[in-house]
Each structure stands twice: as C-alpha cells, then as structure tokens.
Motif scaffolding. Structure first.
Motif, PDB file in Angstrom:
ATOM      1  N   THR A 345       0.841  -1.188   0.000  1.00  0.00           N
ATOM      2  CA  THR A 345       0.000   0.000   0.000  1.00  0.00           C
ATOM      3  C   THR A 345       0.879   1.243   0.000  1.00  0.00           C
ATOM      4  N   ASP A 346       0.309   2.406   0.297  1.00  0.00           N
ATOM      5  CA  ASP A 346       1.063   3.654   0.263  1.00  0.00           C
ATOM      6  C   ASP A 346       2.304   3.570   1.149  1.00  0.00           C
ATOM      7  N   ALA A 347       3.386   4.144   0.699  1.00  0.00           N
ATOM      8  CA  ALA A 347       4.678   3.988   1.371  1.00  0.00           C
ATOM      9  C   ALA A 347       4.650   4.391   2.838  1.00  0.00           C
ATOM     10  N   GLU A 348       3.964   5.474   3.174  1.00  0.00           N
ATOM     11  CA  GLU A 348       3.975   5.975   4.543  1.00  0.00           C
ATOM     12  C   GLU A 348       2.823   5.444   5.398  1.00  0.00           C
ATOM     13  N   ALA A 349       1.963   4.611   4.836  1.00  0.00           N
ATOM     14  CA  ALA A 349       0.857   4.043   5.606  1.00  0.00           C
ATOM     15  C   ALA A 349       1.414   3.131   6.701  1.00  0.00           C
ATOM     16  N   MET A 350       0.861   3.249   7.896  1.00  0.00           N
ATOM     17  CA  MET A 350       1.395   2.517   9.041  1.00  0.00           C
ATOM     18  C   MET A 350       0.778   1.118   9.163  1.00  0.00           C
ATOM     19  N   THR A 351       1.636   0.158   9.535  1.00  0.00           N
ATOM     20  CA  THR A 351       1.238  -1.237   9.746  1.00  0.00           C
ATOM     21  C   THR A 351       1.466  -1.595  11.205  1.00  0.00           C
ATOM     22  N   SER A 352       0.424  -2.018  11.896  1.00  0.00           N
ATOM     23  CA  SER A 352       0.527  -2.424  13.300  1.00  0.00           C
ATOM     24  C   SER A 352       0.580  -3.949  13.362  1.00  0.00           C
ATOM     25  N   TRP A 353       1.774  -4.463  13.484  1.00  0.00           N
ATOM     26  CA  TRP A 353       2.055  -5.886  13.417  1.00  0.00           C
ATOM     27  C   TRP A 353       2.256  -6.446  14.819  1.00  0.00           C
ATOM     28  N   ILE A 354       2.262  -7.781  14.922  1.00  0.00           N
ATOM     29  CA  ILE A 354       2.668  -8.484  16.142  1.00  0.00           C
ATOM     30  C   ILE A 354       3.044  -9.900  15.730  1.00  0.00           C
ATOM     31  N   SER A 355       4.056 -10.488  16.346  1.00  0.00           N
ATOM     32  CA  SER A 355       4.414 -11.864  16.011  1.00  0.00           C
ATOM     33  C   SER A 355       3.324 -12.808  16.511  1.00  0.00           C
ATOM     34  N   LEU A 356       3.187 -13.954  15.851  1.00  0.00           N
ATOM     35  CA  LEU A 356       2.207 -14.949  16.287  1.00  0.00           C
ATOM     36  C   LEU A 356       2.416 -15.308  17.747  1.00  0.00           C
ATOM     37  N   ASP A 357       3.664 -15.488  18.153  1.00  0.00           N
ATOM     38  CA  ASP A 357       3.927 -15.923  19.524  1.00  0.00           C
ATOM     39  C   ASP A 357       3.584 -14.840  20.534  1.00  0.00           C
ATOM     40  N   ASP A 358       3.787 -13.591  20.187  1.00  0.00           N
ATOM     41  CA  ASP A 358       3.429 -12.529  21.128  1.00  0.00           C
ATOM     42  C   ASP A 358       1.914 -12.338  21.216  1.00  0.00           C
ATOM     43  N   VAL A 405       3.591  -3.803  -4.927  1.00  0.00           N
ATOM     44  CA  VAL A 405       2.600  -4.719  -5.508  1.00  0.00           C
ATOM     45  C   VAL A 405       1.486  -3.881  -6.138  1.00  0.00           C
ATOM     46  N   PRO A 406       1.176  -4.078  -7.407  1.00  0.00           N
ATOM     47  CA  PRO A 406       0.101  -3.295  -8.036  1.00  0.00           C
ATOM     48  C   PRO A 406      -1.221  -3.506  -7.296  1.00  0.00           C
ATOM     49  N   PRO A 407      -2.008  -2.451  -7.082  1.00  0.00           N
ATOM     50  CA  PRO A 407      -3.287  -2.584  -6.380  1.00  0.00           C
ATOM     51  C   PRO A 407      -4.207  -3.619  -7.003  1.00  0.00           C
ATOM     52  N   LEU A 408      -4.048  -3.860  -8.311  1.00  0.00           N
ATOM     53  CA  LEU A 408      -4.909  -4.817  -8.989  1.00  0.00           C
ATOM     54  C   LEU A 408      -4.734  -6.230  -8.428  1.00  0.00           C
ATOM     55  N   GLY A 409      -3.505  -6.566  -7.961  1.00  0.00           N
ATOM     56  CA  GLY A 409      -3.252  -7.910  -7.463  1.00  0.00           C
ATOM     57  C   GLY A 409      -4.153  -8.288  -6.296  1.00  0.00           C
ATOM     58  N   PRO A 410      -4.091  -7.550  -5.165  1.00  0.00           N
ATOM     59  CA  PRO A 410      -4.980  -7.881  -4.044  1.00  0.00           C
ATOM     60  C   PRO A 410      -6.460  -7.796  -4.411  1.00  0.00           C
ATOM     61  N   ARG A 411      -6.828  -6.855  -5.287  1.00  0.00           N
ATOM     62  CA  ARG A 411      -8.235  -6.733  -5.664  1.00  0.00           C
ATOM     63  C   ARG A 411      -8.713  -7.949  -6.442  1.00  0.00           C
ATOM     64  N   MET A 412      -7.827  -8.538  -7.248  1.00  0.00           N
ATOM     65  CA  MET A 412      -8.206  -9.739  -7.993  1.00  0.00           C
ATOM     66  C   MET A 412      -8.405 -10.921  -7.059  1.00  0.00           C
ATOM     67  N   ILE A 423      -5.990  -4.568   3.009  1.00  0.00           N
ATOM     68  CA  ILE A 423      -4.668  -4.306   2.423  1.00  0.00           C
ATOM     69  C   ILE A 423      -4.328  -2.824   2.458  1.00  0.00           C
ATOM     70  N   ARG A 424      -5.242  -1.975   2.054  1.00  0.00           N
ATOM     71  CA  ARG A 424      -4.968  -0.534   1.985  1.00  0.00           C
ATOM     72  C   ARG A 424      -5.213   0.113   3.355  1.00  0.00           C
ATOM     73  N   THR A 425      -4.511  -0.353   4.352  1.00  0.00           N
ATOM     74  CA  THR A 425      -4.720   0.133   5.715  1.00  0.00           C
ATOM     75  C   THR A 425      -3.635   1.119   6.118  1.00  0.00           C
ATOM     76  N   ASP A 426      -3.970   1.967   7.068  1.00  0.00           N
ATOM     77  CA  ASP A 426      -3.026   2.934   7.644  1.00  0.00           C
ATOM     78  C   ASP A 426      -3.440   3.118   9.101  1.00  0.00           C
ATOM     79  N   GLN A 427      -2.858   2.291   9.991  1.00  0.00           N
ATOM     80  CA  GLN A 427      -3.265   2.258  11.396  1.00  0.00           C
ATOM     81  C   GLN A 427      -2.027   2.225  12.289  1.00  0.00           C
ATOM     82  N   ASP A 428      -1.825   3.274  13.038  1.00  0.00           N
ATOM     83  CA  ASP A 428      -0.731   3.355  14.009  1.00  0.00           C
ATOM     84  C   ASP A 428      -1.356   3.103  15.391  1.00  0.00           C
ATOM     85  N   VAL A 429      -1.314   1.845  15.813  1.00  0.00           N
ATOM     86  CA  VAL A 429      -2.048   1.420  17.009  1.00  0.00           C
ATOM     87  C   VAL A 429      -1.081   1.260  18.183  1.00  0.00           C
TER      88      VAL A 429
END
Length: 456
Positions: A345-358, A405-412, A423-429
């Motif tokens: 998604t957009d370069a500056e969009a924030m991703t709030s991740w966590i490992s499976l184990d955490d 990744v072209p936006p068309l890929g996830p949309r397909m 996919i097109r998320t921007d969340q700083d949690v």
C-alpha cells in the motif's frame, strides 16, 4: 551427518523437564509453517509413544503435506530421551535430547544424526543449515515461553476453555497454556467429543452450562476467516460466526452462579477503520467506519451480558499477526523469495504488526491477569510504515523489496471491498495499555519478529 547444539537456560532442570513432558511442547517447538502435529493435545516423552505430523503450512490440503512419524525410543526420567524416524523425508533420523543441571540453571544438549535419501547427498549443506535454523527457533521459543510462565509461577493453575482451538492462534495458545501446567478444554462443534473437550453449537445456540463447571476462564477465538471475497452471503457468515457465538457464550456465563470468572474475547484493530493517517490509536478511540469497524463493535458488544453479570471481560484487538503458517505474511513470501516483493500500500501508511507468539502470549496474559478488562490492543511496540515493512522483510530474506505490488493484485484475489479494508490500511495502534498491564513482548522490533517466525 551429525548436528549438535547446546542451549543454556536460567531455570531449574525440573522446570525444563516438566515443560517438555507436558502436552503442547511439540507444538510450541515446531514452526507452524514447517509442520503441524496431528494430535496437538497429546504429550509426554514416554518410550514407545508415536508422534505424527504433516509437513508444510496447515492451510495446504493434507494430501499435499507429507507425513512424518517419530517414535520415542528411550526415555530416562532424569532428562534423556531419544526420537527416531519411523516414516518421513529422511533415510534415517535420530535425535537425542539430554537435559541436565548447569550451575543454577539447565543445559539442553541436542544431537541429531540423519541420512538423506540416496542421490540427495549433495543437499547436505542445505539440510544442515535448515536443521540448525530449526534448533535456533526452538531455543528462542523455549526461552521466551519459560520466561512467560515464570511471571505467573505464583498463580494457581487454571482450567481454560478455548473456542477456535484448531486455528493458528488457538493451536498455539492451547499448547502454551498446557506447557505452563494449565488444563485446556477445547470447545468443538461436534456432538461426539473426546476426553476434556466441550461440545457447543453456536449456529443452533446450544451450550450446556454444566459443561463449563470447573472452568476458570473462557477464551473465545471462533470466527469465519475474513481473508476472502466479501459477498453479501460471506459478510453475513463472517458476522454471524462472531456475534452469535460470542453472544451465546456471554449469555451462558451470565446465567451461571459459579461459572467461569473471565471471558477473553478475540477482537481486531479493524474497529478503528482502515485508514487513520497521522493518528495514534488507543483503546479510548470510538472507532472508525467500514464493514470491519461495524463488525468489531457488534462483536465486542455481544459480550455485554457477561460483563453486566460481573464476569471479567477482556477483548484482545489483534493486529497483523506474523507467521509463516498462514495469515497476511505467508502470501507475500513467494514474491519476496522470487525477488519481486514490495510494499502492498502507500509507502507511509502505518502497519501495526505483532508476532504470532506474542499475540498468543497476549491472550494467555489476558486469561491470567485478574485485573485486566475491557479492550486491549494486541500489537507490537513499534508499528512501521509500509515502506519499512517491505524493506525489513527483504532484509531478513536477503531479497530486494523495490517493486510495489500493483493494487490490482490484491483486488483480484480478495475483491475490491476486502482489499480496501484489509490491504490498503493505515493504522498506528498503541500497545501501551497491554504493556502497562505487565505484558513483556518477546519481539519488540519488526526485524526481530520476522527473524524468529522465518527462522532467519
């Protein structure tokens, strides 16, 4: 080929031996994307026991996943046990474990002897590298799990019922709790149940309160996957699988006089809406707009009956859980390994991740922490931009990460609506409330998390 390694731990030998001898040990020591045990509720190191697993990510059909069968040949209660391949990918495989005192702590010595099938001997360096990476994963996993259990050593062991126990999070959560000495009762949607299981039918609204007697905490992870196209029928199934099942559990707990004292409810950061640029999102936020935001509000709201009856309710709002066994990371790996990976998604969009184990330990923490209630963000301490996520994944895999990744890929794959919210998320949690409750994440940076889950 012989491979040896030694792991030193700051725990007494009895503690380390007890961990290995409980159900769940094999599950916790096996990367989810590498293999999955066929009988995760079974455990023990006793001689003669057969252990079977299927290789490959659990999302693949069983027919495409080769079976690996090991037999516990020898077991010395003082700390030595041996596994030998009965059927599997190697010509021979013998793994000797030795657990012994090492000053105030414990040393685990692993010695693996294996032979590759005839004609594949040239792959020996690659196989040795993979086995050593597996041993490194097991050492980190064991160290982190024992550290988690040590924080709760003062607490009486609990009986915990889990819905969704066969999913990625549920399988690991049940195993984590069992290795800590807790009793896990799996809630299954079947009439015929095995020992320790509980039958329930969320569609029919059937759950016998008598089956929850003696249970201290219920963890509800049940829900249809959202990683699919959102047709009207699918949206209804996604909603009903979460709201109806949660409401059933909530009503049941509310009507019990001496039932479980806590309900730990799965939730999601989707409640904040897909795009909130420039905002730091905390549990105090009222939420955003969209299908997922409305769904999560209703999902969390369906716990109201239990909360009003005095049951402690904690809702873990899960972020992007990283694992090579499924979820949003797995589909990206082939692209990166082929050298054509990049941000989604957009370069500056924030991703709030966590490992499976955490996230698994977050659910266990919420189940055991008697003062924790209300919504809790289940995310890592350091969200990153989409550009940084791709860069770090490329660094860990030693591959370029230059091609968005072209936006068309996830949309397909997902359709426009699902791709827009997944996919097109921007969340700083923020995870501040989770850490303030005493939770200590094992993976504080994205690179650390990815190196663990990908065994790099």
């Amino acid at each position: 080929m012989r491979i040896r390694s030694t792991t030193r731990l700051p725990h007494a030998p009895a503690t380390v031996l007890g961990w290995h001898d409980r159900p769940g040990a094999l599950v916790r020591l096996t990367p989810p994307g590498l293999a999955s045990a066929d009988a995760p509720a079974e455990g023990g190191m006793q001689a003669g026991r057969l252990v079977t697993a299927h290789l490959g990510p659990p999302m693949l059909p069983t027919a495409l996943r080769p079976q690996w069968t090991l037999r516990h040949l020898e077991h010395d209660p003082q700390g030595r046990f041996v596994d030998q391949q009965v059927r599997g990918p190697f010509r021979t495989w013998r793994h000797e474990h030795s657990i012994e005192a090492d000053g105030p702590g414990t040393a685990i010595h692993d010695s693996i002897e294996l032979e590759l099938p005839r004609g594949l001997e040239r792959l020996s360096p690659l196989v040795e590298s993979q086995v050593r990476r597996l041993l490194g994963f097991r050492e980190r996993q064991l160290r982190d799990d024992l550290a988690f259990h040590a924080r709760w050593v003062h607490l009486p062991r609990r009986t915990i019922a889990i819905t969704g126990s066969s999913g990625l999070i549920g399988t690991q959560l049940a195993a984590l709790l069992e290795t800590g000495g807790h009793t896990v009762r799996r809630m299954v949607r079947e009439d015929q149940v095995g020992a320790g299981e509980i039958s329930w039918d969320p569609k029919a609204g059937q759950l016998d309160p008598a089956d929850l007697e003696g249970v201290d905490v219920v963890v509800n992870l049940a829900g249809r996957s959202i990683a699919t196209r959102w047709s009207p029928t699918t949206r209804r199934e996604i909603r009903d699988s979460r709201v109806n099942g949660t409401a059933l559990i909530s009503r049941t707990l509310a009507g019990m006089h001496d039932g479980p004292s806590a309900l730990v409810q799965a939730s999601a950061i989707g409640v904040y809406g897909p795009r909130r640029p420039g905002e730091l999102l905390t549990e105090a936020d009222g939420g955003g707009k969209g299908f997922l935001a409305d769904l999560v509000r209703d999902w969390e709201g369906s716990t109201r009956a239990a909360a009003e009856a005095g049951v402690r309710v904690a809702q873990v709002r899960t972020g992007m859980a990283l694992t090579d066994g499924g979820g949003p990371l797995l589909p990206q790996l082939p692209l990166f390994l082929a050298g054509v990976g990049g941000r989604l998604t957009d370069a500056e969009a924030m991703t709030s991740w966590i490992s499976l184990d955490d996230i698994v330990r977050s659910f266990a923490h919420a189940a055991l922490a008697a003062e924790l209630h209300g919504p809790i963000n289940g995310v890592g301490p350091q969200p990153v931009s989409a550009r940084e996520f791709a860069r770090t994944l490329g660094k860990v895999l030693r591959r370029p990460s230059l091609l968005p990744v072209p936006p068309l890929g996830p949309r397909m794959v997902l359709g426009g609506a699902a791709a827009d919210e997944l996919i097109r998320t921007d969340q700083d949690v923020s995870d501040a409330r989770l850490r303030a409750s005493g939770f200590a994440p094992a993976h504080r940076t994205l690179e650390d998390a990815l190196r663990h889950v990908l065994r790099r």
